[in-house]
Design a protein around this motif. Sequence first.
Motif, mmCIF file in Angstrom:
data_model
loop_
_atom_site.group_PDB
_atom_site.id
_atom_site.type_symbol
_atom_site.label_atom_id
_atom_site.label_comp_id
_atom_site.label_asym_id
_atom_site.label_seq_id
_atom_site.Cartn_x
_atom_site.Cartn_y
_atom_site.Cartn_z
ATOM 1 N N PRO A 75 0.798 -1.243 0.000
ATOM 2 C CA PRO A 75 0.000 0.000 0.000
ATOM 3 C C PRO A 75 0.824 1.284 0.000
ATOM 4 N N GLY A 76 2.052 1.219 0.479
ATOM 5 C CA GLY A 76 2.862 2.434 0.530
ATOM 6 C C GLY A 76 3.551 2.776 -0.772
ATOM 7 N N THR A 77 3.397 1.955 -1.792
ATOM 8 C CA THR A 77 4.059 2.185 -3.078
ATOM 9 C C THR A 77 3.216 3.122 -3.947
ATOM 10 N N GLY A 78 3.815 4.219 -4.376
ATOM 11 C CA GLY A 78 3.125 5.127 -5.282
ATOM 12 C C GLY A 78 3.061 4.528 -6.680
ATOM 13 N N VAL A 79 2.017 4.867 -7.427
ATOM 14 C CA VAL A 79 1.844 4.344 -8.786
ATOM 15 C C VAL A 79 1.544 5.497 -9.735
ATOM 16 N N LEU A 80 2.411 5.680 -10.709
ATOM 17 C CA LEU A 80 2.182 6.670 -11.761
ATOM 18 C C LEU A 80 1.926 5.916 -13.064
ATOM 19 N N VAL A 81 0.688 5.990 -13.548
ATOM 20 C CA VAL A 81 0.277 5.279 -14.758
ATOM 21 C C VAL A 81 0.457 6.185 -15.970
ATOM 22 N N LEU A 82 1.063 5.634 -17.003
ATOM 23 C CA LEU A 82 1.197 6.337 -18.279
ATOM 24 C C LEU A 82 0.256 5.691 -19.283
ATOM 25 N N SER A 83 -0.371 6.498 -20.120
ATOM 26 C CA SER A 83 -1.265 5.953 -21.135
ATOM 27 C C SER A 83 -1.192 6.797 -22.399
ATOM 28 N N GLN A 84 -1.355 6.150 -23.521
ATOM 29 C CA GLN A 84 -1.366 6.880 -24.790
ATOM 30 C C GLN A 84 -2.622 7.724 -24.921
ATOM 31 N N TYR A 85 -3.724 7.219 -24.375
ATOM 32 C CA TYR A 85 -5.014 7.903 -24.468
ATOM 33 C C TYR A 85 -5.639 7.997 -23.084
ATOM 34 N N TYR A 104 -2.096 9.587 -13.001
ATOM 35 C CA TYR A 104 -2.494 9.091 -14.328
ATOM 36 C C TYR A 104 -2.126 10.202 -15.306
ATOM 37 N N VAL A 105 -1.116 9.932 -16.123
ATOM 38 C CA VAL A 105 -0.547 10.959 -17.000
ATOM 39 C C VAL A 105 -0.504 10.430 -18.431
ATOM 40 N N LEU A 106 -0.840 11.276 -19.381
ATOM 41 C CA LEU A 106 -0.735 10.892 -20.785
ATOM 42 C C LEU A 106 0.726 10.862 -21.214
ATOM 43 N N LYS A 107 1.044 9.931 -22.115
ATOM 44 C CA LYS A 107 2.441 9.776 -22.537
ATOM 45 C C LYS A 107 2.990 11.048 -23.185
ATOM 46 N N ASP A 108 2.116 11.807 -23.824
ATOM 47 C CA ASP A 108 2.578 13.065 -24.418
ATOM 48 C C ASP A 108 3.179 13.983 -23.366
ATOM 49 N N ARG A 109 2.729 13.830 -22.114
ATOM 50 C CA ARG A 109 3.210 14.697 -21.036
ATOM 51 C C ARG A 109 4.668 14.422 -20.715
ATOM 52 N N VAL A 110 5.166 13.212 -21.066
ATOM 53 C CA VAL A 110 6.555 12.878 -20.781
ATOM 54 C C VAL A 110 7.490 13.834 -21.518
ATOM 55 N N ALA A 111 7.050 14.304 -22.689
ATOM 56 C CA ALA A 111 7.859 15.268 -23.439
ATOM 57 C C ALA A 111 7.996 16.583 -22.683
ATOM 58 N N GLN A 112 6.999 16.894 -21.835
ATOM 59 C CA GLN A 112 7.090 18.059 -20.957
ATOM 60 C C GLN A 112 7.755 17.580 -19.671
ATOM 61 N N VAL A 113 9.073 17.564 -19.681
ATOM 62 C CA VAL A 113 9.827 16.888 -18.625
ATOM 63 C C VAL A 113 9.480 17.403 -17.239
ATOM 64 N N ASP A 114 9.386 18.714 -17.088
ATOM 65 C CA ASP A 114 9.095 19.281 -15.765
ATOM 66 C C ASP A 114 7.730 18.819 -15.254
ATOM 67 N N ASP A 115 6.738 18.764 -16.146
ATOM 68 C CA ASP A 115 5.404 18.316 -15.743
ATOM 69 C C ASP A 115 5.433 16.854 -15.311
ATOM 70 N N PHE A 116 6.144 16.029 -16.062
ATOM 71 C CA PHE A 116 6.236 14.612 -15.726
ATOM 72 C C PHE A 116 6.923 14.413 -14.382
ATOM 73 N N LEU A 117 8.033 15.101 -14.168
ATOM 74 C CA LEU A 117 8.765 14.955 -12.909
ATOM 75 C C LEU A 117 7.967 15.504 -11.733
ATOM 76 N N ASP A 118 7.205 16.563 -11.984
ATOM 77 C CA ASP A 118 6.346 17.108 -10.935
ATOM 78 C C ASP A 118 5.289 16.087 -10.528
ATOM 79 N N ALA A 119 4.674 15.428 -11.515
ATOM 80 C CA ALA A 119 3.680 14.398 -11.215
ATOM 81 C C ALA A 119 4.317 13.255 -10.431
ATOM 82 N N LEU A 120 5.512 12.872 -10.812
ATOM 83 C CA LEU A 120 6.220 11.796 -10.117
ATOM 84 C C LEU A 120 6.472 12.162 -8.656
ATOM 85 N N ASP A 121 6.913 13.396 -8.420
ATOM 86 C CA ASP A 121 7.173 13.848 -7.055
ATOM 87 C C ASP A 121 5.900 13.845 -6.220
ATOM 88 N N ARG A 122 4.788 14.297 -6.815
ATOM 89 C CA ARG A 122 3.536 14.351 -6.065
ATOM 90 C C ARG A 122 3.058 12.949 -5.689
#
Length: 214
Positions: A75-85, A104-122
Amino acid sequence: MRIVLAEDSTLLREGLARLLAEEGHEVAASVPSADELVDAVARHRPDVVVTDVRMPPTHTDDGLRAALEIRRRWPGTGVLVLSQYVERRYATRLLADRPEGVGYVLKDRVAQVDDFLDALDRVAEGATALDPEVVRQVLAGSDRADPLARLTPRERDVLHHMAQGHTNATIAERLHVSQSAVEKHINTIFDKLELSRAAGYSRRVLAVLRYLGV
């Protein structure tokens, strides 16, 4: 942080692993299938799992089912899901299970590196991190948004940003208001959604779930 990465596209998987390593994170394992993901989490006990939804062996919802199993077993493991759609039913299942420490982040967001890393941190901090497009489409598909009719447009703006997992300080910055104003809006939202005396779950989480109709 310690991360296990699951993605069946070799190019994207290796790119993500390199990005995370360059940011100072430890990629404990990088695997191409949902079955290997669960095994890797059992071995390495990461802080966060980053996984696709559609993965081998069936290329349907294997990644999501693995994520739900990981949340149940660790239960303590964070999960960040990537999806094409935006897979509304998948996002809803993930949030309904337990929304803390979930993204839950769209794969296109990975190109926005700061946004992706921010989601990961949260997600690592136990918050919810949802792509704005995911929030929009989940809300559009909900038929249980009646309680939200009581909210003013500004209160709905605040709740919309809460659903993406932003802190009060970030919401204030995005809406160009003071943090104290955001806090007042949130307290009013709790009152209008009848969450002021809610116990057990975080009122913030309950408000987001009500907003998304989960």
